[in-house]
Design a protein around this motif. Structure first.
Motif, short mmCIF file in Angstrom:
data_model
loop_
_atom_site.label_atom_id
_atom_site.label_comp_id
_atom_site.label_asym_id
_atom_site.label_seq_id
_atom_site.Cartn_x
_atom_site.Cartn_y
_atom_site.Cartn_z
N ALA A 105 -12.47 -2.38 -4.85
CA ALA A 105 -12.98 -3.69 -5.25
C ALA A 105 -13.57 -4.44 -4.05
O ALA A 105 -14.61 -5.10 -4.18
CB ALA A 105 -11.87 -4.51 -5.88
N GLU A 106 -12.94 -4.31 -2.89
CA GLU A 106 -13.47 -4.95 -1.69
C GLU A 106 -14.83 -4.37 -1.30
O GLU A 106 -15.75 -5.09 -0.95
CB GLU A 106 -12.50 -4.81 -0.53
CG GLU A 106 -11.28 -5.70 -0.65
CD GLU A 106 -10.34 -5.53 0.53
OE1 GLU A 106 -10.14 -4.38 0.98
OE2 GLU A 106 -9.83 -6.55 1.00
N VAL A 107 -14.92 -3.05 -1.32
CA VAL A 107 -16.18 -2.39 -0.97
C VAL A 107 -17.26 -2.76 -1.98
O VAL A 107 -18.41 -3.01 -1.60
CB VAL A 107 -15.99 -0.86 -0.89
CG1 VAL A 107 -17.32 -0.15 -0.73
CG2 VAL A 107 -15.06 -0.50 0.25
N LYS A 108 -16.90 -2.84 -3.25
CA LYS A 108 -17.86 -3.21 -4.28
C LYS A 108 -18.37 -4.65 -4.06
O LYS A 108 -19.56 -4.92 -4.25
CB LYS A 108 -17.22 -3.08 -5.66
CG LYS A 108 -18.18 -3.30 -6.79
CD LYS A 108 -17.51 -3.07 -8.13
CE LYS A 108 -18.49 -3.30 -9.26
NZ LYS A 108 -17.86 -3.09 -10.57
N ALA A 109 -17.47 -5.53 -3.63
CA ALA A 109 -17.88 -6.91 -3.37
C ALA A 109 -18.81 -6.99 -2.17
O ALA A 109 -19.69 -7.85 -2.10
CB ALA A 109 -16.65 -7.79 -3.15
N GLU A 128 0.83 -1.21 0.00
CA GLU A 128 0.00 0.00 0.00
C GLU A 128 0.86 1.25 0.00
O GLU A 128 0.52 2.24 -0.65
CB GLU A 128 -0.93 0.00 1.22
CG GLU A 128 -2.06 -0.98 1.11
CD GLU A 128 -2.88 -1.06 2.40
OE1 GLU A 128 -2.42 -0.54 3.44
OE2 GLU A 128 -3.96 -1.65 2.35
N ALA A 129 1.96 1.21 0.72
CA ALA A 129 2.84 2.38 0.79
C ALA A 129 3.56 2.63 -0.53
O ALA A 129 3.75 3.77 -0.94
CB ALA A 129 3.86 2.20 1.91
N SER A 130 3.94 1.56 -1.20
CA SER A 130 4.72 1.73 -2.43
C SER A 130 3.84 1.94 -3.67
O SER A 130 4.30 2.50 -4.66
CB SER A 130 5.63 0.53 -2.65
OG SER A 130 4.86 -0.64 -2.89
N ASP A 131 2.60 1.47 -3.63
CA ASP A 131 1.72 1.59 -4.80
C ASP A 131 0.32 2.04 -4.34
O ASP A 131 -0.61 1.24 -4.26
CB ASP A 131 1.65 0.25 -5.53
CG ASP A 131 1.04 0.36 -6.91
OD1 ASP A 131 0.69 1.49 -7.31
OD2 ASP A 131 0.89 -0.68 -7.58
N ALA A 132 0.20 3.33 -4.06
CA ALA A 132 -1.06 3.87 -3.54
C ALA A 132 -2.24 3.71 -4.51
O ALA A 132 -3.34 3.36 -4.06
CB ALA A 132 -0.88 5.34 -3.17
N PRO A 133 -2.07 3.93 -5.81
CA PRO A 133 -3.22 3.75 -6.72
C PRO A 133 -3.76 2.31 -6.73
O PRO A 133 -4.97 2.09 -6.76
CB PRO A 133 -2.68 4.13 -8.10
CG PRO A 133 -1.51 5.00 -7.82
CD PRO A 133 -0.93 4.51 -6.53
N ALA A 134 -2.86 1.35 -6.69
CA ALA A 134 -3.29 -0.05 -6.67
C ALA A 134 -4.00 -0.38 -5.35
O ALA A 134 -4.97 -1.13 -5.33
CB ALA A 134 -2.11 -0.99 -6.87
N ALA A 135 -3.51 0.21 -4.25
CA ALA A 135 -4.15 -0.01 -2.95
C ALA A 135 -5.56 0.56 -2.95
O ALA A 135 -6.49 -0.06 -2.43
CB ALA A 135 -3.31 0.61 -1.84
N ALA A 136 -5.73 1.73 -3.53
CA ALA A 136 -7.06 2.34 -3.60
C ALA A 136 -7.99 1.50 -4.46
O ALA A 136 -9.17 1.30 -4.11
CB ALA A 136 -6.96 3.76 -4.15
N ALA A 137 -7.48 0.99 -5.58
CA ALA A 137 -8.29 0.14 -6.45
C ALA A 137 -8.68 -1.16 -5.74
O ALA A 137 -9.81 -1.64 -5.88
CB ALA A 137 -7.53 -0.16 -7.73
#
Length: 103
Positions: free
Chosen positions: A72-76, A59-68
């Motif tokens: 996806a978790e919230v959508k599920a 999450e720290a190194s790739d913030a956009p991927a963490a947000a995505a």
């Protein structure tokens, strides 16, 4: 009657000894079960902690991927969120709990 017992003792003693030995071996096989199970539980806890550390690093190194990923978790969870009218704060707590190492 004592003669019959004395006569049969020599014949039945080896069978009895074999049965006792088999029972002893089966009980001996169960002795390590609790140790193995507790070792597996400890290993699972350690792996969960390691996974949590890796997730934080990712999450720290790739913030956009963490947000995505969070999106996806919230959508599920959306059908459950709508059905039970869960607040956003509670959804955050659920997701935090899901990724914690102590459950």
């Amino acid at each position: 009657m004592l003669r019959a017992v004395a006569r049969n003792t020599a014949r039945l003693a080896p069978r009895y000894e074999a049965l006792v030995a088999q029972r002893g071996m089966s009980l001996a096989g169960m002795k390590g079960y609790d140790d193995r199970e507790s070792a597996e539980e400890e290993e699972e806890r350690n792996l969960r902690k390691l996974l949590a550390k890796l997730k934080k690093q990712a999450e720290a190194s790739d913030a956009p991927a963490a947000a995505a990923s969070k999106e996806a978790e919230v959508k599920a969870l959306q059908p459950i969120i709508e059905k039970y009218k869960i607040t956003n704060d509670d959804v955050e707590k659920i997701l935090e709990w899901r990724h914690s190492a102590d459950h």
